[in-house]
Design a protein around this motif. Structure first.
Motif, short mmCIF file in Angstrom:
data_model
loop_
_atom_site.label_atom_id
_atom_site.label_comp_id
_atom_site.label_asym_id
_atom_site.label_seq_id
_atom_site.Cartn_x
_atom_site.Cartn_y
_atom_site.Cartn_z
N GLU A 1 -30.70 65.30 -64.43
CA GLU A 1 -29.19 64.98 -64.56
C GLU A 1 -28.22 65.16 -63.18
O GLU A 1 -28.99 65.80 -62.28
N GLY A 2 -27.47 64.19 -63.03
CA GLY A 2 -26.49 64.28 -61.77
C GLY A 2 -26.52 63.01 -61.17
O GLY A 2 -27.20 61.92 -61.70
N THR A 3 -26.10 62.68 -60.19
CA THR A 3 -25.86 61.57 -59.19
C THR A 3 -26.95 61.41 -58.67
O THR A 3 -27.55 61.95 -57.64
N ASP B 1 -34.81 69.06 -57.40
CA ASP B 1 -34.06 67.63 -57.58
C ASP B 1 -34.30 66.85 -56.28
O ASP B 1 -33.56 65.98 -56.17
N VAL C 1 -30.91 63.81 -56.41
CA VAL C 1 -30.01 64.03 -57.66
C VAL C 1 -29.05 65.12 -57.10
O VAL C 1 -29.34 66.15 -57.10
N ARG C 2 -27.70 64.92 -57.04
CA ARG C 2 -26.56 66.02 -57.00
C ARG C 2 -25.54 65.96 -57.66
O ARG C 2 -25.23 65.04 -58.53
N ASP C 3 -25.30 67.04 -58.20
CA ASP C 3 -24.19 67.24 -58.93
C ASP C 3 -22.91 67.40 -58.14
O ASP C 3 -22.90 67.24 -57.03
N GLY C 4 -21.83 66.95 -59.10
CA GLY C 4 -20.48 66.97 -58.51
C GLY C 4 -19.97 65.93 -57.51
O GLY C 4 -19.04 66.14 -56.94
N LEU C 5 -20.77 64.92 -57.50
CA LEU C 5 -20.32 63.85 -56.58
C LEU C 5 -19.11 62.87 -57.42
O LEU C 5 -18.16 62.66 -56.47
N ASP D 1 -16.68 64.72 -63.93
CA ASP D 1 -18.13 65.02 -64.16
C ASP D 1 -18.38 65.39 -65.65
O ASP D 1 -19.34 65.86 -65.92
N SER D 2 -17.47 64.82 -66.34
CA SER D 2 -17.90 64.94 -67.70
C SER D 2 -19.13 64.24 -68.28
O SER D 2 -19.63 63.29 -67.74
#
Lengths: 159, 143
Positions: free
Chosen positions: A90-92, A125, A150-154, A158-159
């Motif tokens: 999951e993530g960008t 990740d 893969v990074r979160d919060g980019l 963020d939904s």
């Protein structure tokens, strides 16, 4: 040996026209290796607005897009393999780094890029990959190491 | 704007070079714009300048410099990416400044470029070491 069609690729990758740069998966060994194709055509945006009467070399497919196409191929291998294991990532998705990339040839409209990508290792990740890009029986690029992350919060949402 | 090479977008707005004893320093600027070609698909729900486009920006920085120095017919081919790494994301509204230090190899047509790309807030967005070949053939004017 499994293959994936374009519809499958669109379910796996977040990239969309005109920067979705994988057309088809010829072979995939989950967790290990993938062979993909990307057809280069004169109708792509990278060929818009060119001067007239340029030499053939002017129509070489941009290396930036070639490397992106390779990275996306590796991402298909990584994300599809993770989903098969029921461990979705999951993530960008972003391109983290690359090393030891040698460009020894070029592709022009009408050519089909064939990427062969192998996973070296996956740490959390981060997926480290390497491989080659061919046009017909000519190898045009060797990629010693490519890191997809893969990074979160980019994304601002963020939904 | 017309171009003499295939490219996903105009990856440089302005570029300036200066030659010194140690090599050549080229500085360039690129403003990140959401409606540039290709960015609509990367990604549809939010835009981020693809990491590989910083490679394109550095490549086009050297192309600009070479065209000014050796003439518009000068070809600049990217032959190797010794290393590239991407750090802070570049989003629409950001301005990227590109600093390139270029040195000649034994073969004068082949150059090595060490580049760093920064956002206006000072964050490092990308750094890379590229090998390029500058082919002056076809450039009519050596001025």
């Amino acid at each position: 040996m499994t293959t994936l069609e374009h519809a499958d690729i669109r379910r796996i990758l977040p990239h969309r026209h005109p920067v979705l740069l994988v057309d088809r998966v010829l072979e995939i060994e989950p967790g290990a290796r993938i062979v993909t194709t990307k057809a280069v055509t004169g109708s792509e945006p990278c060929y818009a607005g060119l001067d007239e009467n340029l030499p053939s070399a002017a129509y070489a497919y941009p290396v930036s897009l070639l490397v992106e196409s390779f990275g996306q191929s590796g991402a298909v291998l990584w994300l599809h393999s993770a989903a098969l294991k029921d461990e979705p990532v999951e993530g960008t998705l972003i391109f983290g780094s690359a090393r030891d990339v040698t460009i020894t040839g070029s592709a022009c409209p009408g050519d089909v890029l064939r990427h062969i990508v192998e996973i070296d290792r996956i740490i959390g990740d981060n997926a480290f990959m390497r491989g080659e890009t061919w046009v017909g029986d000519v190898r045009i690029a060797t990629l010693g190491s490519v890191l997809a992350v893969v990074r979160d919060g980019l994304a601002s949402d963020d939904s | 704007m017309s171009r003499r090479f295939a490219a996903p977008l105009d990856a440089v707005d302005t570029a300036d070079g200066a030659v010194s004893a140690g090599g050549t320093r080229i500085e360039a600027v690129k403003r990140i714009v959401a409606d540039d070609p290709y960015l609509g698909g990367h990604y549809p729900d939010f835009t981020i300048y693809p990491g590989v486009f910083t490679i394109e920006s550095v490549h086009q920085t050297v192309r600009r410099w070479a065209a000014e120095r050796y003439g518009p017919g000068t070809a600049v081919e990217l032959t190797s990416i010794a290393s590239v790494s991407f750090a802070a994301p570049l989003l629409p509204g950001d301005t990227m400044s590109i600093g390139c230090d270029m040195t000649s190899q034994d073969d004068p047509s082949s150059v090595r470029v060490k580049a760093r790309c920064h956002r206006a807030d000072g964050a490092l967005a990308a750094r890379m070491t590229l090998g390029l070949r500058i082919d002056r053939e076809g450039g009519h004017d050596d001025a």
